[in-house]
Motif scaffolding. Structure first.
Motif, mmCIF file in Angstrom:
data_model
loop_
_atom_site.group_PDB
_atom_site.id
_atom_site.type_symbol
_atom_site.label_atom_id
_atom_site.label_comp_id
_atom_site.label_asym_id
_atom_site.label_seq_id
_atom_site.Cartn_x
_atom_site.Cartn_y
_atom_site.Cartn_z
ATOM 1 N N VAL A 1 0.835 -1.207 0.000
ATOM 2 C CA VAL A 1 0.000 0.000 0.000
ATOM 3 C C VAL A 1 0.868 1.255 0.000
ATOM 4 O O VAL A 1 0.638 2.197 -0.753
ATOM 5 C CB VAL A 1 -0.952 -0.003 1.214
ATOM 6 N N GLN A 2 1.893 1.266 0.866
ATOM 7 C CA GLN A 2 2.749 2.446 0.966
ATOM 8 C C GLN A 2 3.553 2.663 -0.310
ATOM 9 O O GLN A 2 3.707 3.796 -0.767
ATOM 10 C CB GLN A 2 3.682 2.311 2.162
ATOM 11 N N VAL B 1 11.063 5.033 0.157
ATOM 12 C CA VAL B 1 11.133 3.603 -0.178
ATOM 13 C C VAL B 1 12.127 2.904 0.746
ATOM 14 O O VAL B 1 11.839 1.837 1.298
ATOM 15 C CB VAL B 1 11.538 3.409 -1.648
ATOM 16 N N ASP B 2 13.314 3.504 0.911
ATOM 17 C CA ASP B 2 14.307 2.922 1.822
ATOM 18 C C ASP B 2 13.731 2.804 3.230
ATOM 19 O O ASP B 2 13.941 1.792 3.922
ATOM 20 C CB ASP B 2 15.563 3.789 1.856
ATOM 21 N N GLU B 3 13.005 3.809 3.649
ATOM 22 C CA GLU B 3 12.479 3.840 5.018
ATOM 23 C C GLU B 3 11.453 2.748 5.261
ATOM 24 O O GLU B 3 11.513 2.041 6.277
ATOM 25 C CB GLU B 3 11.855 5.215 5.276
ATOM 26 N N VAL B 4 10.509 2.576 4.336
ATOM 27 C CA VAL B 4 9.457 1.580 4.555
ATOM 28 C C VAL B 4 9.996 0.165 4.417
ATOM 29 O O VAL B 4 9.571 -0.752 5.134
ATOM 30 C CB VAL B 4 8.261 1.816 3.599
ATOM 31 N N LEU B 5 10.954 -0.051 3.512
ATOM 32 C CA LEU B 5 11.555 -1.378 3.393
ATOM 33 C C LEU B 5 12.390 -1.700 4.625
ATOM 34 O O LEU B 5 12.373 -2.841 5.105
ATOM 35 C CB LEU B 5 12.407 -1.475 2.127
ATOM 36 N N ALA B 6 13.126 -0.715 5.130
ATOM 37 C CA ALA B 6 13.934 -0.935 6.328
ATOM 38 C C ALA B 6 13.054 -1.277 7.515
ATOM 39 O O ALA B 6 13.400 -2.139 8.331
ATOM 40 C CB ALA B 6 14.776 0.305 6.624
ATOM 41 N N VAL C 1 18.003 0.922 -1.353
ATOM 42 C CA VAL C 1 17.543 0.428 -2.653
ATOM 43 C C VAL C 1 18.247 1.212 -3.749
ATOM 44 O O VAL C 1 18.379 2.441 -3.664
ATOM 45 C CB VAL C 1 16.015 0.584 -2.798
ATOM 46 N N ILE C 2 18.725 0.508 -4.751
ATOM 47 C CA ILE C 2 19.295 1.158 -5.936
ATOM 48 C C ILE C 2 18.459 0.735 -7.138
ATOM 49 O O ILE C 2 17.848 -0.335 -7.149
ATOM 50 C CB ILE C 2 20.779 0.793 -6.129
#
Length: 555
Positions: free
Chosen positions: A289-290, A300-305, A315-316
């Motif tokens: 959802v996010q 993106v980095d924050e929610v995956l972390a 993420v690259i």
């Protein structure tokens, strides 16, 4: 570059499922049979009832937890080890069988679960020893245990702990003095092994990353308590010569009880870890959802972390234009796994989309990592799809009305770029549009139209169009473009109240912002007085060039 493991074909996966499930289920059933046989010893008057109850609870918890772990991760040895600990846990109960052969074998092998416990603690969660020292320690424990089993089976003539008044039928070299010496020495060595194991566990915990500590916590802490209690039990035995397993009162009995309770925490800890993994996978739905809200690369980095509990994650992204991986700011990055790191490639139909640089410990939970990777692939793929259809989709929406700020940009020297790059210019243009669209959304704006190298956007009052323009110039400047190309855009900003026609905004405000942008130079932002007044505020743009030739005059 580290390549992801290829998925097995569906037909192969279907053939592998049956034998993979049969083996753990077979051992699980075997464990239940052994547990039932141990429970049947209840009818023997000499059997301590509390011992049987305690062993049933502990042994069954190991068997159930181990079978579940084995089914979930067939290639991991932790599941079989937990199951083996549960099955062998009941060996000590058969000491009470009034049969010389059974009681002698049971008495000789009753400490076999300790080896399974040692393996679990020294190899959790991968099923592989975490260091050469851990492997050497386990092999030492195996050798010491073998010596204990041998003297109990072939040297011990008889003991009061037998469930029958009988002699050991396997005692081919009965020697009380030899038995006492070997048991005393091996017990001391076992205590030392236990203490060294505790030290290794503490060191491993101290040097582990946050993600690693989270994985180690459930079983290692419970196991550390069990090891401490076991050391205390052996020490008490050496001091009192009493066997807690035989039901003696005093220190050995108390420490033996603590040992049973502590060992119960090991399978419970594993089950907790499995439940927590399920909860983690539930977060993947929130992640989708996010990510579906087109977040910035930093977001993106924050929610995956947060989902993977790895604050070092980044993420690259694969750039079709540069034909290389770039970070969120467009800088060239080579996806390589350093010490303690791993690279997870994100692909769609064999084509690269992105890569996740994460803590290597996360590879121990491949199912969760695969789910997160699929969510990221969906988001990146969705973003690229939006690049192709957004202009058409916006036509069916109502644009903001009233006073708004319009942004216009185009690429300086686009014809020269086209001649230089040829067919690759299309990739460059698509990537430039993705960057502009993403920054526009991050700052509360909305795309109006994009044709060739031109880009129109609108920002309602309360958004941040000036910050968006500065961010666009920075991102394009720092981005890695193909063949060392430089992409410079000229940007115009104007605030007014344009009318909305069948094809979007119309009127003098639209013409004015287009002429304003075209009058600038690559890397320059021209802001009308109306836009400056409507979007007052200091902006940090000292890192951007400030010296430009005079604006081009419209002919």
């Amino acid at each position: 570059m580290k390549q992801p493991l290829a998925d097995a074909p569906a037909s192969d996966a279907g053939r592998l499922q049956v034998p993979t499930a049969v083996l753990p289920l077979a051992f699980g059933v075997l464990g239940l049979v052994v547990a039932g046989a141990a429970l049947a010893l209840w009818v023997i008057p000499a059997v301590p009832r509390l011992t049987i109850i305690g062993d049933e609870l502990v042994g069954l918890s190991y068997i159930v937890a181990g079978t579940i772990a084995w089914l979930r991760r067939p290639s991991n040895r932790i599941g079989p080890a937990i199951t083996g600990a549960g099955i062998t846990w009941f060996i000590g109960d058969f000491v009470f069988v009034p049969n010389a052969v059974i009681t002698a074998l049971a008495y000789a092998l009753m400490w076999l679960p300790n080896l399974f416990a040692a393996f679990i603690l020294l190899s959790y969660p991968t099923g592989r020893f975490f260091s050469p020292a851990a492997r050497a320690l386990f092999l030492t424990a195996v050798a010491v245990s073998a010596a204990q089993y041998a003297v109990r089976l072939f040297v011990l003539d008889a003991t009061g702990d037998y469930g029958c008044t009988c002699r050991n039928p396997f005692a081919v070299l009965p020697n009380v003095a030899l038995y006492d010496v070997v048991m005393l020495v091996t017990r001391i060595v076992v205590v030392l092994i236990t203490l060294v194991t505790l030290v290794l566990i503490v060191q491993r915990w101290r040097h582990a990353s946050p993600a690693g500590r989270r994985q180690l916590a459930p079983v290692l802490f419970a196991g550390a308590v069990g090891l401490a209690a076991f050391a205390a039990d052996i020490t008490a035995y050496n001091l009192t010569k009493a066997s807690a397993d035989a039901g003696a009162l005093g220190v050995a009995s108390v420490t033996g009880t603590l040992l049973v309770l502590a060992r119960t925490a090991v399978p419970l800890g594993l089950l907790f870890g499995l439940v927590r993994t399920r909860l983690d996978r539930a977060l993947v739905a929130q992640l989708i959802v996010q990510l579906g809200q087109a977040p910035s690369p930093e977001r993106v980095d924050e929610v995956l972390a947060a989902t993977l509990h790895d604050q070092t994650l980044r993420v690259i992204y694969w750039s079709p234009a540069a034909r290389a991986y770039l970070d969120g700011r467009g800088r060239l990055v080579e996806p390589s796994a350093g010490e303690g790191r791993a690279i997870r490639l994100v692909e769609r139909d064999g084509s690269p989309l992105a890569a996740i640089d994460h803590d290597a410990v996360l590879t121990d939970d491949p199912e969760l990592l695969t789910s997160v990777t699929a969510a990221l692939a969906l988001a990146v793929d969705r973003g690229r799809l939006e690049t192709m259809v957004r202009a058409q989709a916006e036509d069916s929406r109502s644009f903001p009305t009233g006073r708004v700020t319009l942004l216009y940009s185009d690429i300086e020297g686009s014809t020269a770029l086209l001649d230089r790059l040829g067919p690759r210019y299309a990739d460059l243009l698509a990537e430039q549009r993705r960057i502009l669209r993403g920054i526009t959304r991050e700052h509360g704006g909305r795309e109006i139209d994009s044709r060739a190298d031109e880009f129109f956007a609108v920002f309602p009052m309360g958004s941040t169009p000036l910050a968006a323009a500065v961010a666009i110039q920075r991102r394009l400047r720092d981005h890695e473009w193909p063949e060392g190309a430089t992409v410079k855009v000229r940007i115009g900003l104007h605030t007014g109240e344009p009318e909305i026609g069948d094809e979007g905004y119309v009127g003098m405000d639209v013409h004015f912002v287009a002429r304003l942008g075209s009058a600038g130079h690559g890397g320059q932002i021209l802001v009308s007085q109306a836009a400056r007044d409507a979007n007052a505020g200091e902006l940090d743009h000292d890192d951007l060039p400030a010296d430009f030739p005079p604006p081009r005059l419209a002919k």
